[in-house]
Design a protein around this motif. Structure first.
Motif, PDB file in Angstrom:
ATOM      1  N   ALA A 167       3.969 -36.791  12.922  1.00 20.70           N
ATOM      2  CA  ALA A 167       2.576 -37.222  12.804  1.00 20.70           C
ATOM      3  C   ALA A 167       2.515 -38.682  12.379  1.00 20.70           C
ATOM      4  CB  ALA A 167       1.842 -36.342  11.793  1.00 20.70           C
ATOM      5  N   SER A 168       3.433 -39.073  11.510  1.00 17.89           N
ATOM      6  CA  SER A 168       3.505 -40.459  11.062  1.00 17.89           C
ATOM      7  C   SER A 168       4.032 -41.379  12.149  1.00 17.89           C
ATOM      8  CB  SER A 168       4.413 -40.553   9.826  1.00 17.89           C
ATOM      9  OG  SER A 168       4.746 -41.884   9.528  1.00 17.89           O
ATOM     10  N   GLN A 169       5.142 -41.005  12.764  1.00 21.44           N
ATOM     11  CA  GLN A 169       5.783 -41.874  13.756  1.00 21.44           C
ATOM     12  C   GLN A 169       4.956 -42.043  15.031  1.00 21.44           C
ATOM     13  OE1 GLN A 169       9.647 -39.882  14.080  1.00 21.44           O
ATOM     14  NE2 GLN A 169      10.602 -41.687  13.180  1.00 21.44           N
ATOM     15  N   LEU A 170       4.314 -40.969  15.476  1.00 25.03           N
ATOM     16  CA  LEU A 170       3.592 -40.994  16.742  1.00 25.03           C
ATOM     17  C   LEU A 170       2.085 -41.155  16.565  1.00 25.03           C
ATOM     18  CD1 LEU A 170       5.452 -38.005  18.468  1.00 25.03           C
ATOM     19  CD2 LEU A 170       5.983 -40.454  18.661  1.00 25.03           C
ATOM     20  N   SER A 171       1.618 -41.047  15.320  1.00 19.34           N
ATOM     21  CA  SER A 171       0.187 -41.038  15.024  1.00 19.34           C
ATOM     22  C   SER A 171      -0.502 -39.883  15.756  1.00 19.34           C
ATOM     23  CB  SER A 171      -0.471 -42.376  15.390  1.00 19.34           C
ATOM     24  OG  SER A 171      -1.717 -42.513  14.740  1.00 19.34           O
ATOM     25  N   PHE A 172       0.167 -38.714  15.769  1.00 22.63           N
ATOM     26  CA  PHE A 172      -0.370 -37.491  16.347  1.00 22.63           C
ATOM     27  C   PHE A 172      -0.974 -36.634  15.231  1.00 22.63           C
ATOM     28  CE2 PHE A 172       2.129 -36.787  20.576  1.00 22.63           C
ATOM     29  CZ  PHE A 172       1.800 -38.070  20.981  1.00 22.63           C
ATOM     30  N   GLU A 173      -1.689 -35.599  15.642  1.00 21.89           N
ATOM     31  CA  GLU A 173      -2.233 -34.635  14.688  1.00 21.89           C
ATOM     32  C   GLU A 173      -1.504 -33.316  14.827  1.00 21.89           C
ATOM     33  OE1 GLU A 173      -6.420 -34.260  15.182  1.00 21.89           O
ATOM     34  OE2 GLU A 173      -6.855 -36.292  14.466  1.00 21.89           O
TER      35      GLU A 173
END
Length: 397
Positions: A167-173
């Motif tokens: 979630a941090s690396q890809l800015s995904f949820e």
């Protein structure tokens, strides 16, 4: 087709395996990053060939993890990890499979993986195999487990921390059922070695959306399973104003310690099992940060600190205090220093002993420090004759 060099370099390995009658694919993170148009660092290859069959095909190999099915193939000075399709049995310790079984079918291998976005494969013609909706989740920017989330987390509890890291690396949820399972299973992380947790935290803290990753740690209760990392909503709100983009991993750990108001930073770092070198670096950054809150840099402070450490501390201070950093001022001040280190002094301890006619002792180092500071502040020339005159006057006091 213009493919990334990481794939084209590894393609001959893939083709040699398939030419021998086995299946072979690019798998995991390299496929995900290719589809996201991100830089690809490492290429992983999965195959129906057993480790011994792989070794028979290539003349230069290394058994990097043969018990788990992984052989490193060396080609043109580069190494490519080739892993046999495998099925994993029960995980009684929530960390490692009790038994690894090699299988011949790609589907059996992919369905054991953690998240859908990491469970895709590409063959030597770059044809994609996506059995679990990984492309859909990439488009929706979602992190979803392959199959039932609780089962994946019971197999390896570290996958929960990896979810927050992605979630941090890809800015995904995090997809909702995955998020709920993390809340339910977070206590299983107590079975995972701190070293494995720290590696994931390093990656989380250097992600483009590190704050989202930390927020998920708090939401799910994972933070309670990490050493002294019970981050509060108030602390997260403070973090929202901080830009860590330009900071190193050492600076980021220092920032976390400062923002979470951890009083005994050394004990905290030891609990996380950081290396001695990193602990020293982070401790120095925190010390310099507090000194910087009291006063602006001066030539003596800069000389004692060193230019690189001073710049790192200044950037940390600027990030936390929301002010522009003074890197250029520090560089200019450094250029103006008459001496940059003690080796440039035109005097040494033996000179002081000879000139003063005194016995050795702590006073020698103390006097050298005083001479350094006087030279740096322009009160004394870095000239052995001038320094000797000053030492003679000092010794007569």
């Amino acid at each position: 087709m213009n493919m990334p060099m990481a794939f084209t370099d590894a393609l001959p390995v893939l083709k040699k395996i398939t030419a021998a009658g086995f299946d072979a694919y690019f798998v995991g993170g390299c496929v995900r990053d290719y589809l996201l148009d991100r830089d690809i660092n490492d290429v992983d290859i999965a195959t129906s060939a057993t480790p011994l069959e792989v070794k028979d095909l290539f003349s230069h190999t290394v058994d990097v993890g043969i018990e788990h099915g992984t052989i490193m193939v060396l080609r043109n000075g580069k190494g490519f990890e080739v892993t046999t399709f495998r099925h994993e049995s029960s995980y009684s310790d929530f960390r490692r499979p009790d038994e690894v079984q090699f299988v011949r079918h790609l589907e059996d291998d992919l369905k054991r993986r953690d998240f859908t976005i990491n469970a895709m494969a590409m063959d030597s013609d770059y044809k994609l195999t996506d059995l679990f909706g990984g492309q859909h989740d990439l488009k929706k920017r979602l992190i979803r487990t392959v199959g039932k989330a609780e089962e994946r987390f019971y197999e390896d509890a570290l996958r929960m921390l990896r979810g927050a890291r992605f979630a941090s690396q890809l800015s995904f949820e995090l997809e909702d059922s995955t998020l709920q399972a993390m809340k339910k299973c977070s206590s299983l992380l107590q079975h995972v070695a701190i070293e494995r947790k720290r590696i994931e935290m390093d990656k989380l803290l250097t992600g483009i959306n590190w704050l989202r990753g930390i927020s998920y740690l708090s939401q799910t209760g994972i933070s309670e399973q990490l050493p002294r990392f019970s981050v509060t909503d108030q602390q997260i709100n403070r973090m929202k104003a901080i830009n860590l983009d330009a900071l190193t991993i050492q600076q980021r750990w220092a920032a976390i310690i400062l923002l979470m108001e951890i009083s005994n930073s050394l004990a905290f770092l030891k609990q996380w099992r950081h290396s001695a070198k990193r602990m020293q670096q982070v401790e120095q950054l925190i010390k310099l940060y507090w000194e910087r809150t009291k006063s602006m840099w001066n030539p003596v402070m800069l000389y004692e600190t060193g230019i690189q450490s001073a710049i790192e501390a200044e950037k940390l201070y600027a990030a936390i205090c929301h002010v522009p950093d003074n890197e250029q001022l520090l560089l200019d001040m450094w250029d103006l220093l008459v001496i940059k280190n003690r080796s440039e002094l035109q005097v040494n301890g033996n000179d002081l002993l000879q000139w003063s006619n005194r016995q050795g002792g702590p006073w020698v180092g103390e006097l050298l420090t005083e001479i350094e500071q006087m030279i740096i502040t322009g009160q004394l020339d870095n000239n052995s004759t001038e320094i000797k005159k000053w030492v003679n006057r000092w010794s007569q006091k």
